[in-house]
Write a protein that holds these residues in place. Structure first.
Motif, PDB file in Angstrom:
ATOM      1  N   VAL A  73       0.864  -1.177   0.000  1.00  0.00           N
ATOM      2  CA  VAL A  73       0.000   0.000   0.000  1.00  0.00           C
ATOM      3  C   VAL A  73       0.903   1.230   0.000  1.00  0.00           C
ATOM      4  CG1 VAL A  73      -1.896  -1.102   1.230  1.00  0.00           C
ATOM      5  CG2 VAL A  73      -0.062  -0.006   2.523  1.00  0.00           C
ATOM      6  N   GLN A  74       0.323   2.355  -0.253  1.00  0.00           N
ATOM      7  CA  GLN A  74       1.069   3.615  -0.275  1.00  0.00           C
ATOM      8  C   GLN A  74       1.795   3.849   1.042  1.00  0.00           C
ATOM      9  OE1 GLN A  74       0.806   6.795  -2.196  1.00  0.00           O
ATOM     10  NE2 GLN A  74       0.356   5.586  -4.035  1.00  0.00           N
ATOM     11  N   ASP A  75       1.014   3.804   2.079  1.00  0.00           N
ATOM     12  CA  ASP A  75       1.514   4.235   3.372  1.00  0.00           C
ATOM     13  C   ASP A  75       1.884   3.037   4.221  1.00  0.00           C
ATOM     14  OD1 ASP A  75       2.177   6.554   4.512  1.00  0.00           O
ATOM     15  OD2 ASP A  75       0.339   6.716   5.722  1.00  0.00           O
ATOM     16  N   ARG A  76       3.093   2.553   4.015  1.00  0.00           N
ATOM     17  CA  ARG A  76       3.532   1.337   4.686  1.00  0.00           C
ATOM     18  C   ARG A  76       3.602   1.544   6.201  1.00  0.00           C
ATOM     19  NH1 ARG A  76       8.932   0.190   2.241  1.00  0.00           N
ATOM     20  NH2 ARG A  76       9.884   0.837   4.197  1.00  0.00           N
ATOM     21  N   PRO A  77       3.229   0.548   6.976  1.00  0.00           N
ATOM     22  CA  PRO A  77       3.389   0.669   8.435  1.00  0.00           C
ATOM     23  C   PRO A  77       4.875   0.620   8.790  1.00  0.00           C
ATOM     24  CG  PRO A  77       2.749  -1.563   7.855  1.00  0.00           C
ATOM     25  CD  PRO A  77       2.662  -0.749   6.593  1.00  0.00           C
ATOM     26  N   THR A  78       5.205   1.145   9.963  1.00  0.00           N
ATOM     27  CA  THR A  78       6.605   1.052  10.390  1.00  0.00           C
ATOM     28  C   THR A  78       6.838  -0.193  11.230  1.00  0.00           C
ATOM     29  OG1 THR A  78       6.258   2.301  12.431  1.00  0.00           O
ATOM     30  CG2 THR A  78       6.730   3.568  10.439  1.00  0.00           C
ATOM     31  N   ALA A  79       5.749  -0.800  11.672  1.00  0.00           N
ATOM     32  CA  ALA A  79       5.910  -2.026  12.463  1.00  0.00           C
ATOM     33  C   ALA A  79       4.750  -2.980  12.208  1.00  0.00           C
ATOM     34  CB  ALA A  79       5.974  -1.693  13.953  1.00  0.00           C
ATOM     35  N   ILE A  80       5.095  -4.272  12.179  1.00  0.00           N
ATOM     36  CA  ILE A  80       4.060  -5.296  12.075  1.00  0.00           C
ATOM     37  C   ILE A  80       4.128  -6.160  13.328  1.00  0.00           C
ATOM     38  CG2 ILE A  80       3.218  -7.284  10.784  1.00  0.00           C
ATOM     39  CD1 ILE A  80       4.236  -6.096   8.271  1.00  0.00           C
TER      40      ILE A  80
ATOM     41  N   ARG B 114      11.011  -9.840   3.497  1.00  0.00           N
ATOM     42  CA  ARG B 114      12.267 -10.056   2.771  1.00  0.00           C
ATOM     43  C   ARG B 114      12.028 -10.124   1.275  1.00  0.00           C
ATOM     44  NH1 ARG B 114      17.043 -11.054   6.234  1.00  0.00           N
ATOM     45  NH2 ARG B 114      17.625  -9.760   4.470  1.00  0.00           N
ATOM     46  N   GLU B 115      10.909 -10.750   0.909  1.00  0.00           N
ATOM     47  CA  GLU B 115      10.603 -10.857  -0.518  1.00  0.00           C
ATOM     48  C   GLU B 115      10.508  -9.483  -1.179  1.00  0.00           C
ATOM     49  OE1 GLU B 115       7.018 -13.079  -0.694  1.00  0.00           O
ATOM     50  OE2 GLU B 115       8.039 -14.931  -0.084  1.00  0.00           O
ATOM     51  N   ARG B 116      10.183  -8.492  -0.377  1.00  0.00           N
ATOM     52  CA  ARG B 116      10.055  -7.150  -0.922  1.00  0.00           C
ATOM     53  C   ARG B 116      11.340  -6.347  -0.760  1.00  0.00           C
ATOM     54  NH1 ARG B 116       5.698  -9.381  -0.018  1.00  0.00           N
ATOM     55  NH2 ARG B 116       3.767  -8.934  -1.155  1.00  0.00           N
ATOM     56  N   GLY B 117      12.413  -7.046  -0.433  1.00  0.00           N
ATOM     57  CA  GLY B 117      13.711  -6.390  -0.348  1.00  0.00           C
ATOM     58  C   GLY B 117      13.897  -5.540   0.895  1.00  0.00           C
ATOM     59  N   LEU B 118      13.039  -5.714   1.863  1.00  0.00           N
ATOM     60  CA  LEU B 118      13.161  -4.931   3.087  1.00  0.00           C
ATOM     61  C   LEU B 118      13.926  -5.719   4.152  1.00  0.00           C
ATOM     62  CD1 LEU B 118       9.453  -3.674   3.207  1.00  0.00           C
ATOM     63  CD2 LEU B 118      11.460  -2.484   2.288  1.00  0.00           C
ATOM     64  N   THR B 119      14.568  -4.998   5.051  1.00  0.00           N
ATOM     65  CA  THR B 119      15.303  -5.655   6.120  1.00  0.00           C
ATOM     66  C   THR B 119      14.579  -5.441   7.449  1.00  0.00           C
ATOM     67  OG1 THR B 119      17.395  -5.258   4.996  1.00  0.00           O
ATOM     68  CG2 THR B 119      17.497  -5.791   7.344  1.00  0.00           C
ATOM     69  N   PRO B 120      14.159  -6.546   8.080  1.00  0.00           N
ATOM     70  CA  PRO B 120      13.478  -6.438   9.371  1.00  0.00           C
ATOM     71  C   PRO B 120      14.377  -5.755  10.392  1.00  0.00           C
ATOM     72  CG  PRO B 120      13.276  -8.649   8.488  1.00  0.00           C
ATOM     73  CD  PRO B 120      14.255  -7.929   7.623  1.00  0.00           C
ATOM     74  N   GLY B 121      13.836  -4.848  11.140  1.00  0.00           N
ATOM     75  CA  GLY B 121      14.599  -4.158  12.171  1.00  0.00           C
ATOM     76  C   GLY B 121      15.173  -2.846  11.670  1.00  0.00           C
ATOM     77  N   ARG B 122      15.297  -2.715  10.356  1.00  0.00           N
ATOM     78  CA  ARG B 122      15.805  -1.458   9.820  1.00  0.00           C
ATOM     79  C   ARG B 122      14.693  -0.737   9.051  1.00  0.00           C
ATOM     80  NH1 ARG B 122      20.044  -1.850   5.205  1.00  0.00           N
ATOM     81  NH2 ARG B 122      18.057  -1.763   4.070  1.00  0.00           N
TER      82      ARG B 122
ATOM     83  N   ILE C 220      11.641  -1.975   8.577  1.00  0.00           N
ATOM     84  CA  ILE C 220      10.354  -2.210   9.214  1.00  0.00           C
ATOM     85  C   ILE C 220      10.593  -3.110  10.427  1.00  0.00           C
ATOM     86  CG2 ILE C 220       9.822  -4.280   7.855  1.00  0.00           C
ATOM     87  CD1 ILE C 220       6.911  -3.241   7.730  1.00  0.00           C
ATOM     88  N   SER C 221       9.848  -2.899  11.468  1.00  0.00           N
ATOM     89  CA  SER C 221      10.017  -3.741  12.658  1.00  0.00           C
ATOM     90  C   SER C 221       8.966  -4.849  12.675  1.00  0.00           C
ATOM     91  CB  SER C 221       9.895  -2.891  13.930  1.00  0.00           C
ATOM     92  OG  SER C 221      11.044  -2.068  14.068  1.00  0.00           O
TER      93      SER C 221
ATOM     94  N   LEU D 153       9.651  -9.829  27.875  1.00  0.00           N
ATOM     95  CA  LEU D 153      10.010  -9.269  26.572  1.00  0.00           C
ATOM     96  C   LEU D 153      11.410  -9.728  26.171  1.00  0.00           C
ATOM     97  CD1 LEU D 153       9.271  -7.237  24.278  1.00  0.00           C
ATOM     98  CD2 LEU D 153      10.554  -5.519  25.577  1.00  0.00           C
ATOM     99  N   VAL D 154      11.543 -10.207  24.949  1.00  0.00           N
ATOM    100  CA  VAL D 154      12.862 -10.598  24.451  1.00  0.00           C
ATOM    101  C   VAL D 154      13.158  -9.749  23.216  1.00  0.00           C
ATOM    102  CG1 VAL D 154      14.258 -12.478  23.569  1.00  0.00           C
ATOM    103  CG2 VAL D 154      12.461 -12.945  25.239  1.00  0.00           C
ATOM    104  N   VAL D 155      14.096  -8.832  23.381  1.00  0.00           N
ATOM    105  CA  VAL D 155      14.405  -7.927  22.275  1.00  0.00           C
ATOM    106  C   VAL D 155      15.519  -8.507  21.417  1.00  0.00           C
ATOM    107  CG1 VAL D 155      15.196  -5.628  21.634  1.00  0.00           C
ATOM    108  CG2 VAL D 155      13.714  -5.936  23.622  1.00  0.00           C
ATOM    109  N   ARG D 156      15.242  -8.619  20.134  1.00  0.00           N
ATOM    110  CA  ARG D 156      16.281  -9.090  19.217  1.00  0.00           C
ATOM    111  C   ARG D 156      16.391  -8.094  18.073  1.00  0.00           C
ATOM    112  NH1 ARG D 156      13.806 -14.336  20.207  1.00  0.00           N
ATOM    113  NH2 ARG D 156      14.956 -15.418  21.846  1.00  0.00           N
ATOM    114  N   SER D 157      16.894  -8.542  16.956  1.00  0.00           N
ATOM    115  CA  SER D 157      17.250  -7.577  15.906  1.00  0.00           C
ATOM    116  C   SER D 157      16.090  -7.188  14.990  1.00  0.00           C
ATOM    117  CB  SER D 157      18.390  -8.135  15.064  1.00  0.00           C
ATOM    118  OG  SER D 157      17.989  -9.368  14.490  1.00  0.00           O
ATOM    119  N   SER D 158      14.926  -7.788  15.187  1.00  0.00           N
ATOM    120  CA  SER D 158      13.848  -7.517  14.240  1.00  0.00           C
ATOM    121  C   SER D 158      13.105  -6.211  14.534  1.00  0.00           C
ATOM    122  CB  SER D 158      12.848  -8.672  14.231  1.00  0.00           C
ATOM    123  OG  SER D 158      12.071  -8.653  15.402  1.00  0.00           O
TER     124      SER D 158
END
Lengths: 349, 349
Positions: A254-261, A277-285, A287-288, A337-342
């Motif tokens: 969509v036009q207005d992508r969320p910053t976190a899922i 990943r299929e869309r070439g995006l990097t989780p954590g950078r 989009i979260s 809560l377990v914080v990792r790189s995503s």
DNA sequence: ACGATACACTTTATCGATAAACAAGGCAAG
DNA sequence: CTTGCCTTGTTTATCGATAAAGTGTATCGT
């Protein structure tokens, strides 16, 4: 070869030794009601004749006890085994069952057609039943309780036995984390029935009925800690990985992508992960992504999530199911809560 | 609350309608033996009174049928759920079970103490039983067969029902692959009982009794295709991942390191993998690692392995278990070499 | 020496359902 | 009009075990 067996029953033993059938029965289930000598003799004769103890069927019929604990899954069993959460739960449950000398009977919760499946569940020979997947609890449960089967749920409730976590709190943990990172535009992904095998958006009010009460509670916690955020809730179907992918696809294209899922389970999050990943995006950078549960693969890919002690849930559920005298009948286990790189700061738009 | 239920039985229905109990029974199990009208009436009354069909216990006792398929695992059940192979097998099995309207009862195979566990298995109310882990088949199996329970094995044998792969061939596939890559110094890693929770070396002759017949057959295939190689066989315990790590540790921390480690399962291979990486080595370059099974994670890390259709094994096993008339009672499924990055040319020493 | 308890078993009555054998009415063939 | 089979039930006899109540003998306190 295909011989139909010598039906060695208690009668056989009793006749052989000249005692009553009841005495043989007592040798097995009430050792203090006969002399040790006789008991030894009976057991020895049993071994000699190849008698393996009271038949499950006879015992179940007369006494009502089966030493079997049901496991109720809200979908096809094959799916249960595809879901790491469920498998971990079963591992814990079976551990306790073994301790109590009980076996586990796998059952699926009936769909809407009351017929065959419902009856399979209703008339199953079990002492107790544990539900795992949170969805679809009530329909069958009541009749079981009426029948005298102990039912152990997987969600908090006012009455009955259950083992659960505080889902509101779990939601808050994720909410607080994402709030601190500056996320304001959020898509929540859930599993649930989809009419056309297509992802579709739902409202917060529908959440409870589509995805289960636990999802609604988590959302409540989320919203509480993210008061300024806008949410969209998307349901992608029942099979977690595929559902995550489908839902994420709809959220991303969509036009207005969320910053976190925010996915309601790690399994779901892994599907989201693929779509991202299929869309070439990097989780954590770019989009979260967050999950819930902390299954093994979560650590593997680096997924930020809320850990709940899944195997312990199974263990405690087994305990409640098999020990009617266990004092605490409603058990809340901790989340963390377990914080990792995503997850990372929300990108400026 | 804890009410002990209104015991609605066939008697209740029969009295209500003024028919015999047998007729009610027939309404459920022999629909062609009464008029459709009466049958509908009976079923309607059943629904009205909350009767859910013939009780499992009564039916099991009288007719011997239970609509339950046992699943026999050769160890603690909790371990079964930790093993991806077993979980995949169960997924397939449960799929078939559902089709036949049967449930699955999880049972563990008794250890050496004949007592409690053995009896749990022996007297379980089941129509058939499927064994999954190849080890420890015979002890309990015979008595079950005698009792009239169909037993479906997971290994090739002259008699009885089974679903299996050609393990000799599976061994050959790996052997041939490694031979071509020039490996001559090889360690084979297996699971099995260890006396002191410590890895120990065994001889090819011991293989069958320690790790199971399938391991021996695979080894036979390996040796056939690697005639010039020297083998060491190491057993690291029962829990695959840990066993792999332990065994690999012993294999690696010696003067003359092997150029390839062959694990008898992927789960085991993943343990080996960890041990290898911990020593700063790169699989496929410094040392080759292979597995068997092709579980999901194998593709993930890039493990060379032999694929066997695990879920299909479960499906077919279920079929044999639940359909006594299925013509083919001994089923061999195909295997296939899957080459990934964990194998490479043997490094020159 | 007497009743009261305990002990160690036995008898009796089911648990809920199905197999096997039997009975009454209807209908077709001879 | 009879014979014989089919349909639609009913009766009777278990399946293997346990709960509940009963029986006979020893032991014990007083």
């Amino acid at each position: 070869m295909g011989h139909v067996a010598s039906p060695v029953t208690m009668r056989t033993l009793a006749d052989r030794l000249g005692v009553s059938v009841t005495t043989v029965s007592n040798a097995y289930s009430k050792p203090d009601r006969l002399s040790p000598d006789l008991r030894d003799q009976i057991l020895a004769t049993a071994k000699e004749l190849g008698y393996c103890g009271p038949s499950a069927a006879g015992r179940a019929l007369r006494s009502g006890k089966t030493d079997v604990c049901g496991f109720l899954f809200g979908g096809e069993l094959a799916e249960a085994f595809a879901d790491p959460y469920t498998v971990a739960f079963l591992a814990g449950l079976s551990e306790t069952a073994e301790k109590f000398g009980a076996s586990i009977l796998l059952l699926r919760s009936p769909g809407d057609g009351d017929d065959a499946e419902s009856q399979l569940l209703q008339r199953a020979a079990i002492d107790a039943i544990v539900t795992c997947s949170a969805t679809s609890e009530h329909p069958a449960t009541e009749l079981l309780t009426q029948r005298g089967v102990r039912v152990v749920g997987a969600q908090r409730a006012e009455v009955g036995d259950w083992v659960a976590v505080n889902d509101v709190k779990a939601g808050r943990l994720i909410g607080k984390h994402l709030a601190k990172l500056g996320h304001r535009q959020i898509v929540v992904v859930v599993t649930g029935e989809t009419p056309d095998a297509e992802a579709h958006e739902i409202t917060p009010k529908e959440l409870s009925s589509v995805a289960g009460r636990f999802a609604a509670e988590r959302f409540q916690g989320l919203a509480e800690k993210l008061p300024e955020a806008t949410f969209r809730i998307v349901c992608g179907g029942c099979k977690p990985k595929q559902a995550g992918r489908l839902a994420a696809a709809q959220a991303l294209d969509v036009q207005d992508r969320p910053t976190a899922i925010i996915a309601m389970s790690d399994a779901l999050a892994l599907g989201v992960w693929d779509a991202v990943r299929e869309r070439g995006l990097t989780p954590g950078r770019d989009i979260s992504i967050t999950g819930f549960d902390d299954i093994q693969d979560a650590a593997f890919v680096g997924l930020t999530t809320v850990r709940q002690p899944i195997a312990d849930k199974g263990r405690f559920a087994g305990r409640l199911a098999m020990d009617p005298d266990y004092p605490q009948r409603q058990i809340t286990l901790p989340v963390e809560l377990v914080v990792r790189s995503s997850t990372g700061p929300a990108p400026r738009i």
